[in-house]
Scaffold this active site. Sequence first.
Site, PDB file in Angstrom:
ATOM      1  CD  GLU C  62     -29.609  13.481  -5.695  1.00  0.00           C
ATOM      2  OE1 GLU C  62     -29.212  13.747  -4.539  1.00  0.00           O
ATOM      3  OE2 GLU C  62     -29.373  12.390  -6.237  1.00  0.00           O
ATOM      4  CG  HIS C 131     -34.666   2.729  -7.869  1.00  0.00           C
ATOM      5  ND1 HIS C 131     -34.395   2.624  -6.540  1.00  0.00           N
ATOM      6  CD2 HIS C 131     -33.470   2.946  -8.478  1.00  0.00           C
ATOM      7  CE1 HIS C 131     -33.081   2.757  -6.352  1.00  0.00           C
ATOM      8  NE2 HIS C 131     -32.510   2.955  -7.505  1.00  0.00           N
TER       9      HIS C 131
HETATM   10  C1  LIG Z   1     -30.096  10.701  -3.161  1.00  0.00           C
HETATM   11  C2  LIG Z   1     -29.663   9.661  -4.137  1.00  0.00           C
HETATM   12  N1  LIG Z   1     -29.233  10.030  -5.346  1.00  0.00           N
HETATM   13  C3  LIG Z   1     -28.860   9.110  -6.255  1.00  0.00           C
HETATM   14  C4  LIG Z   1     -28.900   7.782  -5.965  1.00  0.00           C
HETATM   15  C5  LIG Z   1     -28.507   6.743  -7.035  1.00  0.00           C
HETATM   16  N2  LIG Z   1     -27.280   6.061  -6.616  1.00  0.00           N
HETATM   17  C6  LIG Z   1     -27.312   4.872  -6.001  1.00  0.00           C
HETATM   18  S1  LIG Z   1     -25.818   4.366  -5.523  1.00  0.00           S
HETATM   19  C7  LIG Z   1     -25.075   5.729  -6.172  1.00  0.00           C
HETATM   20  C8  LIG Z   1     -23.591   5.912  -6.042  1.00  0.00           C
HETATM   21  C9  LIG Z   1     -23.158   5.834  -4.625  1.00  0.00           C
HETATM   22  O1  LIG Z   1     -21.770   5.961  -4.545  1.00  0.00           O
HETATM   23  P1  LIG Z   1     -21.010   5.789  -3.168  1.00  0.00           P
HETATM   24  O2  LIG Z   1     -21.626   6.691  -2.143  1.00  0.00           O
HETATM   25  O3  LIG Z   1     -19.578   5.961  -3.428  1.00  0.00           O
HETATM   26  O4  LIG Z   1     -21.318   4.308  -2.684  1.00  0.00           O
HETATM   27  P2  LIG Z   1     -20.965   2.939  -3.434  1.00  0.00           P
HETATM   28  O5  LIG Z   1     -22.129   2.605  -4.307  1.00  0.00           O
HETATM   29  O6  LIG Z   1     -19.704   3.158  -4.179  1.00  0.00           O
HETATM   30  O7  LIG Z   1     -20.827   1.930  -2.362  1.00  0.00           O
HETATM   31  C10 LIG Z   1     -26.020   6.560  -6.758  1.00  0.00           C
HETATM   32  C11 LIG Z   1     -25.724   7.843  -7.434  1.00  0.00           C
HETATM   33  C12 LIG Z   1     -29.374   7.425  -4.692  1.00  0.00           C
HETATM   34  N3  LIG Z   1     -29.464   6.140  -4.303  1.00  0.00           N
HETATM   35  N4  LIG Z   1     -29.734   8.368  -3.802  1.00  0.00           N
END
Ligand SMILES: Cc1ncc(C[n+]2csc(CCOP(=O)(O)OP(=O)(O)O)c2C)c(N)n1
Lengths: 383, 383, 326, 326
Positions: C62, C131
């Site tokens: 972000e 959330h």
């Molecule tokens: C700081 C933040 N930004 C956005 C999110 C929303 N979000 C939740 S999971 C996710 C994707 C995460 O991807 P990855 O790190 O590859 O983990 P995966 O879910 O694939 O296990 C996002 C953008 C969040 N939880 N925290």
Amino acid sequence: MDSTAARKPRRGSSKRAGTKAAKAAPSGEPELVQLLTPEGERVEHPDYSIDLSSEELRGLYRDMVLTRRFDAEATTLQRQGELGLWASLLGQEAAQIGSGRATRDDDYVFPTYREHGVAWCRGVDPTNLLGMFRGVNHGGWDPNENNFHLYTIVIGSQALHATGYAMGVAKDGVDSAVIAYFGDGASSQGDVAEAFTFSAVYNAPVVFFCQNNQWAISEPTDRQTRVPLYQRAQGYGFPGVRVDGNDVLAVLAVTKAALDRARAGEGPTLVEAFTYRMGAHTTSDDPTRYRRDEERELWEAKDPILRLRTLMEREGHADEAFFTALEAESDALAKRVRDVVRSMPDPDHMAIFENIYADGHALVDEERAQFAAYQASFAEESR
Amino acid sequence: MDSTAARKPRRGSSKRAGTKAAKAAPSGEPELVQLLTPEGERVEHPDYSIDLSSEELRGLYRDMVLTRRFDAEATTLQRQGELGLWASLLGQEAAQIGSGRATRDDDYVFPTYREHGVAWCRGVDPTNLLGMFRGVNHGGWDPNENNFHLYTIVIGSQALHATGYAMGVAKDGVDSAVIAYFGDGASSQGDVAEAFTFSAVYNAPVVFFCQNNQWAISEPTDRQTRVPLYQRAQGYGFPGVRVDGNDVLAVLAVTKAALDRARAGEGPTLVEAFTYRMGAHTTSDDPTRYRRDEERELWEAKDPILRLRTLMEREGHADEAFFTALEAESDALAKRVRDVVRSMPDPDHMAIFENIYADGHALVDEERAQFAAYQASFAEESR
Amino acid sequence: MSVEKLSIAKAINASLRTALENDPKVLIMGEDVGKLGGVFRVTDGLQKDFGEDRVIDTPLAESGIVGTAIGLALRGYRPVVEIQFDGFVFPAYDQIVTQLAKMHARSLGKVKLPVVIRIPYGGAIGAVEHHSESPEALFAHVAGLKVISPSNASDAYWMLQQAIQSDDPVIYFEPKRRYHDKSEVDTEAIPGPLHTARVAREGTDLTLAAYGPMVKTCLEAAAAAAEEGKSLEVLDLRSMSPIDFDSIQASVERTRRLVVVHEAPVFYGSGAEIAARITERCFYHLEAPVLRVGGYHAPYPPSRLEDEYLPGLDRVLDAVDRALAY
Amino acid sequence: MSVEKLSIAKAINASLRTALENDPKVLIMGEDVGKLGGVFRVTDGLQKDFGEDRVIDTPLAESGIVGTAIGLALRGYRPVVEIQFDGFVFPAYDQIVTQLAKMHARSLGKVKLPVVIRIPYGGAIGAVEHHSESPEALFAHVAGLKVISPSNASDAYWMLQQAIQSDDPVIYFEPKRRYHDKSEVDTEAIPGPLHTARVAREGTDLTLAAYGPMVKTCLEAAAAAAEEGKSLEVLDLRSMSPIDFDSIQASVERTRRLVVVHEAPVFYGSGAEIAARITERCFYHLEAPVLRVGGYHAPYPPSRLEDEYLPGLDRVLDAVDRALAY
Ligand SMILES: Cc1ncc(C[n+]2csc(CCOP(=O)(O)OP(=O)(O)O)c2C)c(N)n1
Ligand SMILES: Cc1ncc(C[n+]2csc(CCOP(=O)(O)OP(=O)(O)O)c2C)c(N)n1
Ligand SMILES: [Mg+2]
Ligand SMILES: [Mg+2]
């Protein structure tokens, strides 16, 4: 290592010296691009070359000398109470002039708070840099006039601005490049890492120019990293290169190559200019608390200005008249700076309420009016 | 690449296969530590070896099967409205069980929100994981009971907690290690980069375990990096290694080696487990909007459980009775999970005001009392 | 089309589409805003129609998103940034507070920062931690930012248009629990000023002031109160920075009682600012202290407790009764 | 020694030293806290005496500092973190708000987060941008944090002792412009409760409520007002979360007038919360609205304008006059 290196063959006469410089030094120091040794000898490098006219060399020399003189004058003005603070670039002239002179007019520069030499190269009137240190503004120049952004104090932030700006340049389909300055300490900030990520993913035309001056206030570079900083880039998928930051020729060559890469659509490069902060962090700092004089002495032998002068004198790129004239020009610059600063007016009180919003804000209007009425009440009283 | 690889020699019989696996594949995919091919063949690797008893293999198999079953049951419970959300680990069982089983009791684990398999290895009752997805708490277990921290939702934050915890471990002079889980998407967060910096500078005994499941919700890994993620570590001065994340044996071996390095005072390691998120990001997600079924099919051929079963069957590590009993155990687990979740009570309303502060806060006391009085007023009205 | 019944989510989508069409400098940036169309589908179809160059899936960072948006703005673009959920804006907080908010002033007005940050906010959607938060006060306290929140589809459309056209950074809070609420949007109307409050319902006995998701709650409360013979005026504030104190004052001078309602915690919340300033402005008009209804000084609770945590109809009416009892 | 005259900076130094001596789990972390002793010399000599393992120079990354401090706390340590200047806390804001503040609740009380974050804050030191801010409201709004600020050396010493002993995260704002103000510290005293306000001067006509650097300003204002025959009570609030409303109420019930003074911008500042709640509690006691004196809705200005921006004696007295005129 540099200061103990034996005299090397003259400019252009040997590939060996250059090749040697490109390899890891015996001390364990990593490779360092060098084209001009501390002793003022030109050496070659397999990947970077430069061929400057006498006039160009004089130009670089002049830039460094005037920058140093301006910087010294600012330090003096701080001591005299004309400035609240000054962040000296002493020792970093080659890193700044070499990289600054590598930029094109249409390139865009994002500095920290110490890039007085780069500002000079960009054509920013040096007196403009003093406003924020005097406390009359937070940055007095128009960034778009010289494509030189305002000084950024919050460490690392500007790396992202530069990346975004470069993304915009790429969108515009022009071949300008962007250069972001930051220090060794800044390399630890998450924002700098995120800038690496964004620039790599979008292949943004940006050069990250890290002046590793060995110190982040009182902390030596080993508090930020355990490997040379230029290597950081590799893990993000773009090249990193360490250049002798006190060698204006090498800095110019390396930065130009990196900017050209950016222009050519090859994406970001990290340049680590290995240099030294000869002075205190700022005029508020007391380096005797955390570092030894010997370290400074070691680096004095690598002085960026001295080594260029040695080269110029030996190779006859300038005569005595040049140096004398430059001395006079320095004095004139210092005097002008002094005069301008001393007569710099305090801002009007109402400036508190200006430029907070481009499109206005009701509360600002209300507070401005209240403030004006309050101020006026004193005027009435004192009448 | 894996799925198209030809059948390879059997376990222990060839060094070649292992060496081959360690090299860059013809497709351009970087090297990947593999000890068990998708076809269930044991291969050797020059740097990593493993020799497990039949019982140990059965243990890993059981862990993966039960984890998958638990995960499927949770997905079902979400569909039935018993959970508000579920983040499935389908496809990542080997990455989680292999790494989870590599940890020692005194090690400490910092998970994301998807580490149900790791939780299982740590001895956390799986039903405890469901509280936050049901909305009855934000994490129902005591982190110190199993040295398994609460799930962290804000991406990347826990990498720093793990690093700090590891700094504490080092201060305590014990040889425990810490492991921080995060995803490919998380690799872009400044916090993860800062964790790399801190862990390297303090030589903290921490393993960064990145499950590269190819997707961060709808974004493929090329939105986060243009080079393989394991290479990120190098620029921070510690090793990175990519392991076949669907190969439980390789994950176990590589993670164990990394944890041992940490224990031995050699500092951090980045392990990239190359795997695939077979399901949706969460039950709220609709992957048909951004990825093709074919990709999933490709990865189905690399299923982590199937390949271990193939090996076990071929080499006779388990008989039919084992598989039958495991099926029954799975059913029992699923039933228990279902029963526990369905009877999970809603928290008492007053819980809103509990545990905000360890030492109390006057405003919380005031608001708690007001809330209680307000609630009581309804009770009175309805009397 | 000119007048259409749209949900708030669709109105925002339409507004983004209009902005992309009207100004080639407008960009959409954020996590999953491309093919997925955002986790709430608010950017649905935009990447398909405007390309990856204008609707940009960003790395998951972000601070990087806002920091590069600032750079793009300096280059003349007008980025509209999506933060996926309220609780994930904090990694960008430094860039927002120390850079985005201050750069115009720092440059003595030389540079402009037309960046819009869209944040779906608030609770009542049964979500997990982070959330469901309402962090608007944390932005409104900071000079250089404007902070707004629509409560209906027409405002969602027009306030976003105006935010994108503004040369100032605007934090645009989207009432996510109301995304699917539909109302009429006239895309050819001439909108009123962006930061002016709207009388959502007229009344004489007490003023309810709210914004975003709580406007509907207040309208419901007013309807319920009407059945008991109480006439409540409902003000939709629309803007949390600046706040349209003139409109609140005008209403309170008539009704003589004010209750401010928001989801965010009451402690140091926007209700405090409104109460303090309106009390100062209307000291001799107020028959009762300004009362505040909002979240408790507690982390947003697990979703099974959110009905108790959030201000609902009953808690609003309870405050109304208390104010009327003075 | 037991009673000594110390500057606020020296009192904090002594308090840190005591904490390091008394509890081997206490750590000092931050940028330049080691050999340099911090840019204000507040940690002077501590690394020399307690070693690099307990007084830790960190990488230049505030999120990293707070994030690792959280990890250290989870391991049983009690980190005392120094943020170099107020304006540099924001990179750590996410870790503070989403992790440090919420982890105790998230774990249902299973884990404790005894982390103290020391932040030199406020203006009037002639500094460049980002070095003079007062962001306390941005922390006080967040549940899970405690926010305090001493105004004198004794409080500086004891409130820090209590903050370090507390099992909650505490944001400890140090009034940097008063670092060199000296007063007596009894290091063997038994301190009162941490979050209770203190009557710094008794008075009957109006209450001035302040904390940190503004307490001295208010005392000076009270002295000046006394010469004009006005008797002002000065309350040193000491704690911005929680706020000791009981003490303010008790004072206001006597004086019937309240002016709140802080350096931070008035808009959404702590004065708003105090005004709102005290008006509710003391509606029939107040002869005048609660007035607020503080910073404007503007970025902290260049230092040559800070005297005009900051609330000083005259502005406090102006508000006093306005309140008394009701
Ligand atoms: C700081 C933040 N930004 C956005 C999110 C929303 N979000 C939740 S999971 C996710 C994707 C995460 O991807 P990855 O790190 O590859 O983990 P995966 O879910 O694939 O296990 C996002 C953008 C969040 N939880 N925290
Ligand atoms: C986010 C942030 N934290 C702390 C500071 C205080 N500070 C100013 S300069 C500095 C050291 C910077 O070191 P480096 O990046 O190496 O640059 P140099 O000053 O050596 O040029 C620090 C810690 C700051 N300006 N911003
Ligand atoms: Mg440095
Ligand atoms: Mg992923």
